[in-house]
Motif scaffolding. Structure first.
Motif, PDB file in Angstrom:
ATOM      1  N   ASP B 258       0.927  -1.194   0.475  1.00  0.00           N
ATOM      2  CA  ASP B 258      -0.184   0.502   0.022  1.00  0.00           C
ATOM      3  C   ASP B 258       0.556   1.390   0.078  1.00  0.00           C
ATOM      4  O   ASP B 258       1.476   1.445   1.035  1.00  0.00           O
ATOM      5  CB  ASP B 258      -0.959  -0.110   1.236  1.00  0.00           C
ATOM      6  CG  ASP B 258      -2.327   0.907   1.625  1.00  0.00           C
ATOM      7  OD1 ASP B 258      -1.949   2.388   0.805  1.00  0.00           O
ATOM      8  OD2 ASP B 258      -2.809   0.561   1.432  1.00  0.00           O
ATOM      9  N   ASN B 259       0.637   2.028  -1.168  1.00  0.00           N
ATOM     10  CA  ASN B 259       1.497   3.609  -0.796  1.00  0.00           C
ATOM     11  C   ASN B 259       1.369   4.656   0.074  1.00  0.00           C
ATOM     12  O   ASN B 259       2.174   5.660   0.118  1.00  0.00           O
ATOM     13  CB  ASN B 259       1.367   4.149  -2.775  1.00  0.00           C
ATOM     14  CG  ASN B 259      -0.403   4.207  -2.570  1.00  0.00           C
ATOM     15  OD1 ASN B 259      -1.256   4.145  -1.978  1.00  0.00           O
ATOM     16  ND2 ASN B 259       0.056   4.659  -4.012  1.00  0.00           N
ATOM     17  N   GLY B 260       0.399   4.191   1.065  1.00  0.00           N
ATOM     18  CA  GLY B 260      -0.143   4.858   2.047  1.00  0.00           C
ATOM     19  C   GLY B 260       0.763   4.564   3.387  1.00  0.00           C
ATOM     20  O   GLY B 260       0.192   5.258   4.022  1.00  0.00           O
ATOM     21  N   ALA B 262       3.710   4.718   4.179  1.00  0.00           N
ATOM     22  CA  ALA B 262       4.728   5.293   3.896  1.00  0.00           C
ATOM     23  C   ALA B 262       4.472   6.767   5.611  1.00  0.00           C
ATOM     24  O   ALA B 262       5.351   6.906   5.732  1.00  0.00           O
ATOM     25  CB  ALA B 262       6.434   5.792   2.928  1.00  0.00           C
ATOM     26  N   SER B 263       3.517   6.880   4.120  1.00  0.00           N
ATOM     27  CA  SER B 263       2.775   8.216   5.465  1.00  0.00           C
ATOM     28  C   SER B 263       2.471   8.083   6.831  1.00  0.00           C
ATOM     29  O   SER B 263       2.550   8.830   7.715  1.00  0.00           O
ATOM     30  CB  SER B 263       2.039   8.686   4.379  1.00  0.00           C
ATOM     31  OG  SER B 263       1.044   7.670   4.415  1.00  0.00           O
TER      32      SER B 263
END
Lengths: 91, 344
Positions: B258-260, B262-263
């Motif tokens: 999921d590219n979320g 990191a944040s």
């Protein structure tokens, strides 16, 4: 934009409701639970006897009748358990 | 303590002991409502703290041979007559809870394997043997799995319970569809939704969440979610910084790519207070090595690891090193921790 994406994702993450119904939390209850927490650290024989005496309000003879212990054992457990409890509470 | 005070402790005669009176007043709030469930009659000979005289030992030895014969006969009677009655006492608080399909207007007994179900208007109180109480909220379905010795276990398939346990740690277990809640302390609320997802909120003491070796330890004033197929998530304090809940939900239960992530991780780390080392400690064993490396750096800044704990050992998942760091978190009582680690 990434932050916005992240916060939009919050809803999708869908955790269970934060506001679980909880039993009453009064300061007196918290104090009672704290004392109970100390009682539960005592040896088993003292723990049960003291809980029946101090929480349930039973007398020594009633505890003996209920648990099947002799009156002498209950008396010893109450005496020694209370001594230990005092020491732990006063630390 | 004077003998007069001793008399008061014994049967409330004599001069009241102020300390005993104070404790009676404080603890009376937790008094069982209604009649106490029956306690099993114990064998005095097994009582470790009773006074042992030589005559008692002699009597015990003489009784052993007779007991051997009686045990064979009584054993058969026990399994046929007594064991089916073992279970937990249930009292109705509101509405009409049902045990195995039969409504309970006052009190009843929940047997091994039995189901207690509350509808939208019903609430009940369950006495967990001699070790605690569970209040059952509406729309709850639970089963008594085991009720003996060191194992008192229920299965909560949906709904909400409030458990208050006064036995030593690891005596009371609640199976949920996604993790087992293990009592390590006194009081907590556990909720399971229709999908099998769960949330525990600890109000006193500690609770352990476990699923196939994945563990979470939740102290009072903290919450922890769990999901089917994954197990327990990462605990956080209820006053954790804003954004912690969704960020941890994503890290715990989101897809690994999921590219979320990191944040979410950056949010958790950047807003962490020293107190949130509890959360970070759990993240040391979760996620990719790159993620755990960031967690290590932030946690080391908040709570420096002991000298014998190396970065490499932690990132390699060395359990001993990670556990040593736990001890540096100063999370008050460590009794439950030692008990957790003990092999029963």
């Amino acid at each position: 934009n990434r932050a916005a994406d992240f916060h939009r994702r919050d809803a999708a993450a869908g955790e269970l409701p934060e506001h679980l119904p909880a039993p009453e939390r009064t300061s007196s209850r918290a104090e009672a639970l704290a004392v109970l927490g100390v009682i539960r650290t005592l040896p088993e024989a003292y723990r049960e006897t003291l809980a029946l005496r101090l929480v349930e309000g039973m007398t020594g003879p009633e505890i003996a009748e209920r648990t099947g212990l002799t009156a002498a054992s209950v008396r010893v457990n109450l005496h020694r358990g209370m001594k230990l409890l005092r020491e732990k509470l006063n630390r | 303590m004077s003998s007069q005070h001793d008399d008061y402790l014994w049967n409330r005669t004599g001069t009241p002991d102020p300390e005993v009176v104070r404790l009676e007043r404080i603890l009376g709030e937790l008094k069982h409502q209604g009649a106490l469930p029956p306690l099993p009659v114990r064998r005095e000979a097994g009582h470790r703290h009773a006074l042992w005289g030589s005559r008692r030992i002699l009597r015990t030895v003489m009784a052993l041979s007779a007991a051997a014969v009686i045990t064979i006969v009584a054993g058969a009677a026990w399994f046929t007559l007594v064991q089916p009655r073992i279970g937990w006492a249930v009292e109705t608080i509101a509405g009409l809870p049902a045990i195995d399909g039969r409504t309970v207007a006052g009190s009843a007994r929940l047997g091994i394997g039995g189901w207690l179900v509350t509808d939208a208007a019903a609430r009940a109180r369950v006495s967990v043997g001699q070790i605690g109480r569970v209040e059952v909220e509406p729309n709850t379905r639970l089963q008594l799995v085991e009720a003996r010795g060191r194992e008192h276990r229920m299965a909560l398939s949906r709904g909400t319970i409030h458990a208050r346990i006064w036995a030593p740690p690891k005596f009371f277990f609640v199976n949920t569809p996604s993790a087992v809640a293990i009592d390590l302390g006194c009081a907590y609320t556990l909720q399971v939704d229709e999908t099998g997802a769960g949330l525990v909120r600890v109000t006193h003491g500690w609770v352990g969440f476990e699923h196939e070796g994945r563990e979470s330890f939740i102290p009072e004033q903290a919450v922890c979610a769990t999901r089917p197929g994954v197990g327990p998530g990462t605990p956080r304090y209820e006053d954790a910084p804003e954004g912690y809940a969704p960020a941890l939900a994503l890290l715990d239960f989101g897809a690994p790519d999921d590219n979320g992530r990191a944040s979410a991780l950056n949010l958790v780390l950047s807003r962490a207070r020293p107190r949130d080392a509890l959360t970070l400690w759990h993240l040391l064993r979760r996620g990719s090595r790159a993620e755990r490396s960031k967690v290590y750096d932030r946690m080391a800044a908040l709570v420096p690891p002991p000298a014998e704990v190396s970065r490499e050992a932690v990132l390699a998942g060395d359990r001993r090193a990670i556990d040593l760091w736990w001890n540096a978190l100063d999370l008050q009582s460590t009794t439950w921790w030692r008990l957790w680690k003990r092999q029963w």
